[in-house]
Design an enzyme around this catalytic site. Sequence first.
Site, PDB file in Angstrom:
ATOM      1  CG  ASP A   1      -0.815  -6.352 -11.985  1.00 42.84           C
ATOM      2  OD1 ASP A   1      -0.238  -6.992 -12.878  1.00 42.84           O
ATOM      3  OD2 ASP A   1      -0.271  -6.041 -10.905  1.00 42.84           O
TER       4      ASP A   1
ATOM      5  CD  GLU B   1      -3.726  -2.140  -4.584  1.00 42.33           C
ATOM      6  OE1 GLU B   1      -2.737  -1.908  -5.312  1.00 42.33           O
ATOM      7  OE2 GLU B   1      -4.815  -2.548  -5.020  1.00 42.33           O
TER       8      GLU B   1
ATOM      9  CD  GLU C   1      -5.226   1.125  -8.597  1.00 36.07           C
ATOM     10  OE1 GLU C   1      -4.876   0.800  -9.749  1.00 36.07           O
ATOM     11  OE2 GLU C   1      -4.425   1.292  -7.667  1.00 36.07           O
TER      12      GLU C   1
ATOM     13  CE1 TYR D   1       1.839  -0.692  -5.220  1.00 34.60           C
ATOM     14  CE2 TYR D   1      -0.209   0.374  -5.870  1.00 34.60           C
ATOM     15  CZ  TYR D   1       0.477  -0.721  -5.372  1.00 34.60           C
ATOM     16  OH  TYR D   1      -0.207  -1.855  -5.014  1.00 34.60           O
TER      17      TYR D   1
HETATM   18  C1  BDP Z   1      -2.513  -1.381  -8.229  1.00 30.19           C
HETATM   19  C2  BDP Z   1      -3.628  -2.379  -8.527  1.00 30.19           C
HETATM   20  C3  BDP Z   1      -3.200  -3.824  -8.294  1.00 30.19           C
HETATM   21  C4  BDP Z   1      -1.821  -4.061  -8.893  1.00 30.19           C
HETATM   22  C5  BDP Z   1      -0.842  -3.129  -8.233  1.00 30.19           C
HETATM   23  C6  BDP Z   1       0.587  -3.322  -8.753  1.00 30.19           C
HETATM   24  O1  BDP Z   1      -4.760  -2.099  -7.754  1.00 30.19           O
HETATM   25  O2  BDP Z   1      -4.153  -4.694  -8.835  1.00 30.19           O
HETATM   26  O3  BDP Z   1      -1.419  -5.384  -8.792  1.00 30.19           O
HETATM   27  O4  BDP Z   1      -1.231  -1.818  -8.561  1.00 30.19           O
HETATM   28  O5  BDP Z   1       0.926  -2.681  -9.731  1.00 30.19           O
HETATM   29  O6  BDP Z   1      -2.649  -0.263  -8.984  1.00 30.19           O
HETATM   30  O7  BDP Z   1       1.312  -4.123  -8.193  1.00 30.19           O
END
Ligand code: BDP
Length: 587
Positions: free
Chosen positions: A155, A496, A407, A459
């Site tokens: 991404d 993250e 990931e 997330y």
């Molecule tokens: C994570 C990835 C990252 C993406 C992020 C996203 O590690 O590279 O940019 O999600 O979706 O899964 O913003």
Amino acid sequence: MVWMSSSRFERESIDLSGFWYFKTDPEGRGEVEKWFEKEQLKDWDRLYVPCPWNEQDSAYAWYMGKAWYSRDFYVPKDWNEKAVSIFFEGVNYRAKVWVNKIFIGEHEGGFTPFCFRIEDKMKFGYDNRVFVMVDNTLTKKTIPPGEGMNRTYFDFFHYGGIYREVYLLSTSKLYVKDVTLRTDIDGGRGIVNASVNVVNETTETRSCQLILRVIDSNELVNENTEPLVLEPSSDRTVEKRIIVKNAKLWCPEDPHLYKFAVIITDGGSNIDVFETRFGIRTVRIENGRILLNGRPIFLKGFGRHEDFPILGKTLNGAILRKDFGLMKDLGCNSFRTSHYPYSKTHMDLADEYGFLVILEMPTVGLWQGVERLDDPEIVEKVKRMICEAIQRDKNRPSVIIYSLFNEPDSCREEFRILLKEAIEEARRNDPTRPVTFASCMHLEDKALDMVDVLCFNFYYGWYTLCGDLEAASRTLSRVLDELHEKYPDKPIIVTEFGADAIAGVHRDPPEMWSEEYQAELIKTYWNVILSKKYVVGGHVWNFADFRVGQSPGRTTLNRKGIFTRTRDPKLSAKIVRELFRKASTYL
Ligand code: BDP
């Protein structure tokens, strides 16, 4: 390969930045038609190097394929008898190089440096021409993999071209090839275990002296001299344990740097001088903690990207200065080089500013589209890129952990085979730093037992449990507890968490895509992170908005930055500043 570290300051080098001739080659005719022999380049375009081709002209914005670069260069006459190399700090993705019509070598991998020797191909004076054929075609076996500019398995935007510095470097043919410095602490004393590799490429037996110096702001702290006799075409590795009394330790609040100089001399003049900076510090994992100089630390910071309008991945010194100033002001002490090794200047600043860096390899996207993760071709490339990245950055005090993947599909049994090879490669190059990978598989992950530190990307509240921060908080808390129960001895970092926010979009009550929602999500996660004793760090995703391929889920940029792409603050920047400043670096 002459590894460069910071050595080029003491050796003669010629910077090849500037406008290079440029021509795309979508049909791949260049090699067959021998463009590397071309005399006339008047009909070629001109692009600036270093910088990706994509944003220098809209004609190349979405170009993926082969493209040629060329320029003439000058070689001083007093470089006769020297070993001369052409260095490339980063070319995305593949490069083939010709000097004066002769093929000199190729390299695969967009984020690590490479060099070729040219002294038997070059001429003295101005009459030299280099051609570089760059190919940024993505396949299921490139690292990272993909199928097109908008079908990347990762991404971030897939920039192409020569986007890091290119330069010539000359050394004597009796030269320091490699220096490895590993530091330890013994009471107030610093211990520097130095390993210095010296090569004699001349046809004579050479007797010389090797001087090793530790220098602290121009003051000589320690000097060792060793006589050395080297047969023709041979090399020697000298190991030395050097004591630094009353050592000033490197740490985030006082990132003290020493200089290490290696001098080869014949008694009269210096034959070669190699210099690099280093810090005296230790990193250990003990009882579920990361210890820096024996003290348990807490990482507060970001996942980032090298990305800026027009410059693409070529963050110049001014932008880096801005970013490091912003990070310091926020109270940040750490970042991950998501998802590839950053430039040398970038890492130099990390050493100077005292950031605790998780050095990530360009091994992202090893995911569904990749048929077998233990494919020998993939394993070989992954290992080589890990080796190249560690060799470049092994002496940096800022680098405290290696992240070997982002990931990956770590639910697959065969990932263990790839990870085992990757860990062995990392340890072979550097047994002193802990290893990890960033997992999004969490409780389903099949490889967490193999790494020293557990890193997780979460997330909840964004891709799942959309708009529901209470549920996100509960789930995060529960999953973290379960992970800790499963791996009680391993420190956990949340590498993250974040939400997209379009700058200027406001909602009360907070809604997804608004600045308020992003700020609330970050606050919610931070509270959970701080409430868990076994969590030793949190990195917000992302420091700044960054360019991505085109897809329905993205509004031209990934907008999870707490700053815009041009570094204007969103509401979260203020919130993050409050949160980070309150959290101490030491647990
Ligand atoms: C994570 C990835 C990252 C993406 C992020 C996203 O590690 O590279 O940019 O999600 O979706 O899964 O913003």
